[in-house]
Design a protein around this motif. Structure first.
Motif, PDB file in Angstrom:
ATOM      1  N   SER A   1       0.848  -1.192   0.000  1.00 46.04           N
ATOM      2  CA  SER A   1       0.000   0.000   0.000  1.00 46.04           C
ATOM      3  C   SER A   1       0.884   1.242   0.000  1.00 46.04           C
ATOM      4  O   SER A   1       2.057   1.203   0.409  1.00 46.04           O
ATOM      5  N   LEU A   2       0.338   2.338  -0.454  1.00 45.58           N
ATOM      6  CA  LEU A   2       1.093   3.587  -0.499  1.00 45.58           C
ATOM      7  C   LEU A   2       1.560   3.985   0.902  1.00 45.58           C
ATOM      8  O   LEU A   2       2.715   4.389   1.088  1.00 45.58           O
ATOM      9  N   SER A   3       0.703   3.841   1.896  1.00 45.30           N
ATOM     10  CA  SER A   3       1.091   4.234   3.253  1.00 45.30           C
ATOM     11  C   SER A   3       2.206   3.340   3.795  1.00 45.30           C
ATOM     12  O   SER A   3       3.106   3.816   4.498  1.00 45.30           O
ATOM     13  N   ALA A   4       2.183   2.036   3.475  1.00 48.48           N
ATOM     14  CA  ALA A   4       3.238   1.130   3.952  1.00 48.48           C
ATOM     15  C   ALA A   4       4.572   1.451   3.292  1.00 48.48           C
ATOM     16  O   ALA A   4       5.620   1.444   3.952  1.00 48.48           O
ATOM     17  N   ILE A   5       4.542   1.754   2.011  1.00 44.62           N
ATOM     18  CA  ILE A   5       5.779   2.100   1.312  1.00 44.62           C
ATOM     19  C   ILE A   5       6.317   3.425   1.840  1.00 44.62           C
ATOM     20  O   ILE A   5       7.513   3.566   2.096  1.00 44.62           O
ATOM     21  N   ARG A   6       5.439   4.410   2.033  1.00 50.93           N
ATOM     22  CA  ARG A   6       5.856   5.692   2.604  1.00 50.93           C
ATOM     23  C   ARG A   6       6.472   5.483   3.980  1.00 50.93           C
ATOM     24  O   ARG A   6       7.519   6.038   4.299  1.00 50.93           O
TER      25      ARG A   6
END
Length: 153
Positions: A74-79
Motif C-alpha cells: 500500500s502507499l502508506s506502507a511504502i511511505r
C-alpha cells in the motif's frame, strides 16, 4: 553504517557511468560495468534486502514508523518504509543498479546502431540523472534508425 553503504554504492555507480561516458568501450570495460558495477550493486541490494526483511539489521526507523514489510504494497506502507535509513539505502541501490543497467544497454545499442559517442552522451546523462526519462528519450531516438536498419533488437 548506512551512510557508508550509501556512499560506497554511489562510488560504484559513478565509476560505471564514467566508464560508459568517457572511456573506450572495449569488452573488458563493458564487462567491468556489468559485473563490477551492476553485479556488485545487485549483490549489495540482495544482501540488504534479506537483512532488512528478516530483521537481521536495524533499518534505523524513525520513532513510530512501521517496520519494513515486503508483503504490504500500500502507499502508506511504502511511505512508512522510507522512514528508515536502511530502506532508503536499499531503494537508492535499486535505482543505481537499474539505471546503470539501462545506461549500459543504451550504450551498447547505440554503438551497434552507429550513433556517435557525442550523440549518446546527452541520453546517457539523462539516464544517469533521471533513468526512465533517459530511457524514453533513447527509445524515441533509436526507433527510426532501428526501423531503417531493420534491427529491432
Amino acid at each position: 553504517m548506512w551512510p557508508a553503504i550509501f556512499g560506497a554504492t554511489n562510488v560504484v555507480a559513478l565509476a560505471g557511468w564514467i566508464i560508459l561516458l568517457a572511456l573506450p568501450r572495449r569488452p573488458f570495460a563493458l564487462a567491468g560495468v556489468l559485473y563490477l558495477g551492476i553485479g556488485l550493486l545487485s549483490l549489495i541490494y540482495a544482501v540488504l534486502l534479506v537483512l532488512l526483511a528478516t530483521g537481521s539489521v536495524d533499518g534505523l526507523h524513525d520513532a513510530g514508523a512501521a517496520p519494513f514489510d515486503l508483503a504490504n504494497f500500500s502507499l502508506s506502507a511504502i511511505r512508512s518504509s522510507f522512514h528508515s535509513d536502511g530502506v532508503v539505502v536499499l531503494g537508492w541501490t535499486h535505482y543505481l543498479a537499474f539505471d546503470l543497467f539501462v545506461g549500459l544497454w543504451i550504450a551498447r545499442d547505440a554503438d551497434a546502431k552507429g550513433f556517435p559517442r557525442l550523440a549518446q552522451a546527452p541520453v546517457l546523462i539523462a539516464t544517469f540523472l533521471a533513468g526512465p526519462f533517459g530511457l524514453l528519450v533513447w527509445l524515441a531516438v533509436r526507433e527510426r534508425r532501428a526501423r531503417v536498419s531493420g534491427r529491432w533488437r
